[in-house]
Design an enzyme around this catalytic site. Sequence first.
Site, PDB file in Angstrom:
ATOM      1  N   HIS A 217     -12.971 -10.490 -26.914  1.00 54.75           N
ATOM      2  CA  HIS A 217     -11.726 -11.246 -26.819  1.00 54.75           C
ATOM      3  C   HIS A 217     -11.841 -12.618 -27.446  1.00 54.75           C
ATOM      4  O   HIS A 217     -10.869 -13.169 -27.943  1.00 54.75           O
ATOM      5  CB  HIS A 217     -11.253 -11.310 -25.374  1.00 54.75           C
ATOM      6  N   GLU A 460      -7.030   3.722 -23.649  1.00 54.64           N
ATOM      7  CA  GLU A 460      -8.272   3.034 -24.022  1.00 54.64           C
ATOM      8  C   GLU A 460      -9.472   3.529 -23.215  1.00 54.64           C
ATOM      9  O   GLU A 460     -10.564   2.977 -23.300  1.00 54.64           O
ATOM     10  CB  GLU A 460      -8.123   1.512 -23.918  1.00 54.64           C
ATOM     11  N   ASP A 484     -11.218  -0.970 -26.696  1.00 54.53           N
ATOM     12  CA  ASP A 484     -11.849  -0.447 -25.489  1.00 54.53           C
ATOM     13  C   ASP A 484     -12.163   1.032 -25.622  1.00 54.53           C
ATOM     14  O   ASP A 484     -13.158   1.508 -25.079  1.00 54.53           O
ATOM     15  CB  ASP A 484     -10.955  -0.697 -24.260  1.00 54.53           C
ATOM     16  N   CYS A 531      -2.913  -0.465 -31.299  1.00 52.20           N
ATOM     17  CA  CYS A 531      -2.863  -1.932 -31.206  1.00 52.20           C
ATOM     18  C   CYS A 531      -4.257  -2.541 -31.087  1.00 52.20           C
ATOM     19  O   CYS A 531      -4.392  -3.730 -30.843  1.00 52.20           O
ATOM     20  CB  CYS A 531      -1.967  -2.378 -30.061  1.00 52.20           C
TER      21      CYS A 531
HETATM   22  C1  PEP Z   1      -7.848  -2.588 -26.934  1.00 54.14           C
HETATM   23  O1  PEP Z   1      -8.657  -2.382 -26.026  1.00 54.14           O
HETATM   24  O2  PEP Z   1      -7.906  -2.020 -28.037  1.00 54.14           O
HETATM   25  C2  PEP Z   1      -6.745  -3.545 -26.748  1.00 54.14           C
HETATM   26  C3  PEP Z   1      -5.796  -3.679 -27.647  1.00 54.14           C
HETATM   27  O3  PEP Z   1      -6.768  -4.314 -25.643  1.00 54.14           O
HETATM   28  P1  PEP Z   1      -7.715  -5.593 -25.480  1.00 54.14           P
HETATM   29  O4  PEP Z   1      -8.359  -5.867 -26.803  1.00 54.14           O
HETATM   30  O5  PEP Z   1      -6.865  -6.711 -25.012  1.00 54.14           O
HETATM   31  O6  PEP Z   1      -8.699  -5.140 -24.437  1.00 54.14           O
HETATM   32 MG    MG Z   2      -8.274  -3.147 -24.023  1.00 55.06          MG
END
Ligand code: PEP
Ligand code: MG
Length: 604
Positions: A217, A460, A484, A531
Site C-alpha cells: 500500500h 481477492e 491480494d 482494480c
Molecule cells: C487488490 O488487492 O488488488 C486491491 C485492489 O485492493 P488493495 O490493493 O487496496 O488491497
Molecule cells: Mg486488496
Amino acid sequence: MPKGHSKTPRERRSDESAAVERVFAGSPVGAGVAIGTAFRQDSRAAFNVREFAIPPTKVRSEQHRLLEAAAKATARLETLQTEAKQMGNAAGEELGYLIEAYQQMLSGSRLIRGVQRRIAADNINAEAAVLKEIGLMSEAFASMDDPYLAARVQDVREVGRRLVEALGTGASGLKARKSYPKNAIIIADELSPADTALLDPDQVIGLATMLGGVESHTAIVARSLGIPAVVAAADMMDGIANGDTVIVDGQSGQVIVSPTAETLKLYRQHRATFLKTQQSLKKLKTVPAVTLDGFAIKLQANVELPSEVESVLASGAEGIGLFRSEFMFMNRPDLPGEEEQFKALAGVVKSMAGRPVTVRTLDVGADKLGNLVGLKPGPNPALGLRAIRFSLSRRKLLMTQLSAILRASALGPIRILLPMVSIVEEVREVRRIIARIAARLLAKKVRLPNPLPPLGIMIEIPGAALSADALAAEADFFAIGTNDLTQYTLAIDRTDEQVAYLYNPLHPAVLRLIQFSAEAASAAGIPVSVCGEIAGDDRLTPLLLGFGITELSMAPASVPKVKKRILELNLAAITGRVRQITAESDPGRIRTLLDEIAPPESRA
Ligand code: PEP
Ligand code: MG
C-alpha cells in the site's frame, strides 16, 4: 533467484574531485524519475510522533489508552526478562536489573502519573504527552552532576520509546509532517502507507525504501501521489547521507547516489522524455477508450485520498472504480463519525459530477492500518480478522460507514464494494444491514436513491475466485483485486521484499483465477472489473481484454497510457492469441509474448 542477491551497490568515480557514484538496485514503483536531495527517515527513531488536540470528552479514554500501552510494554518486558534469565550469565543478570527498572517506571510511577496529568492538562494525545514528560525528566536527570543519574536519561528515553511503540504509533502514521529540504527525496528503511499519504508531492519529489513490495500500500499511495519511488533497495541507507544528490528511477528501480555529471545528464534527458510523453498522453483525455475493432472499454480510477479527485478528472477516467475509504481512518487517534464520513464522500461524489463512484468499505488489517483503534492483530494478521470480517465484527463501525455511504448515494451514482469477501453469507449479511439502515434513514425522511446502490465484492481470495459462480448469484458486480489475489494464491506477503521475486500476477494460477472469475461474472450477467495494480500496466492490457474484461480501474496517472494501448489493439484478433499465451507456464515468457501483440510504446 532472490533479488537481494544481486543488490551489491555499483560504484563509479567520474573524476578525482567528484564523490563516488553508488547505485542501489530495488524494485520500481513507477511515476518516472526524480532528481533531488536525500532526506533520511529512520522509522525506528523513537520519538517521531505528532501532537493532536483531543476534546475534553476524550481525555479519559486517552488516559485509559496510555494505561493499556503501559501494560502492553510491561508484558513485552516480561518476555525479555524470561530470555535474560535463560542467558544464565552476568550479562543476563545485568539485563534483568535493567528490565526490572524499566518495569517499575511503567507501573504507576512518576512517569505514568505525569503523562496522565499532561493528557488532561494540555488536552493532547498520549504519544505527545509521553514525549513531553520524557523531555522534562531527561532534562532534570541530565542537569544533575552525577554520572550515574545522567546515564539514567538513556533509561527514561528507552522506557518512553517502548511506551510510544506500545501506543501503536510505530505504523499508525502519527508522525509529524516534517519540513523537508527543497526537492527532497525520502530515503527510509520503511514507510507506512499512512505516512506516505501525508507526503506533499510539492515538497517530496521521490522516495526510496529498503523494505516493502511493489504492490504494497505504501507503493500504491506513492503511485497515486505521482511520486517516483523505488522499494526493496537493500542496504541503501548505509550508503546515503542527508543532503546527498540522489536519483530515484521509478522505471528501472535504481537509486543512484552522488551521480556523475554524465549520469545526471542522462537522467535529466530521461526525465524530460517522460514528462513529454505524459504531456502528449494528455491529448487522449477526451478520446473514448475503444479498440480498433470497436469494443468500448470502461477506464476508471483508483483513489486513495480525496485530493486525488482532481487528477481523476484530469486523467479522463469515466469514474472511480475503487475508492479506498481507509484514508478517513488514517493519521488520527479516534474513529470518524457518520457526519464526517458523509461530508468527505459527498464532496467526492459532487466533484465527480454524475460519474460513478465505487466506495469500498473499510479494508484494514496487516499492512493497512494494522493498528486501527480496536483492531487486535491475531497470530497472522494477513489471514485474520481484517477487511469485511473486521467490519462485520464491529457492527457499529460498519453501520456508521454504510449509513454515510447511503446518504451520499442520494447525491450521485455510488456503488458499494466489500473487501476480502470469502463466503456468500458475508454478502447476504451486509445486504440485510443495508436494508435495515435504509429503512431507518427513510423513516427519518432522509433522501435515498431507489433502487439502493449496487453491492459488489472484491475477488481477492483464491477461494472467492473459485466460488465466483456462487458469489455472482449474490453480488451485483465483481472487482478483481489482483494485488491480494496474487498474495494469497502464491502465499507471498505483498510487502515482503525477501520473497518479492516470486510475487507475480502473471503466474498461471493467478491468471486462471482471474479468468474463472471473469467467466462466472459474465455467465451471471454482472459487471466485472480489474482494480489491482496490473490494471494500470499497459503491457498487460491485451491479456485482461482477452479475458473478456471490459472495465479497468487504476491509478489516475496510468489511465492515458492504458487508453493508448487500447486504441492500438484489435480485440477479435488478440483473443485467440491471448488464450495461447496463457497456456505458457513461465510468467516472463507470457510478458514477452504479450508485448509482441502490439508493443506498448507509451512507456517512457
Ligand atoms: C487488490 O488487492 O488488488 C486491491 C485492489 O485492493 P488493495 O490493493 O487496496 O488491497
Ligand atoms: Mg486488496
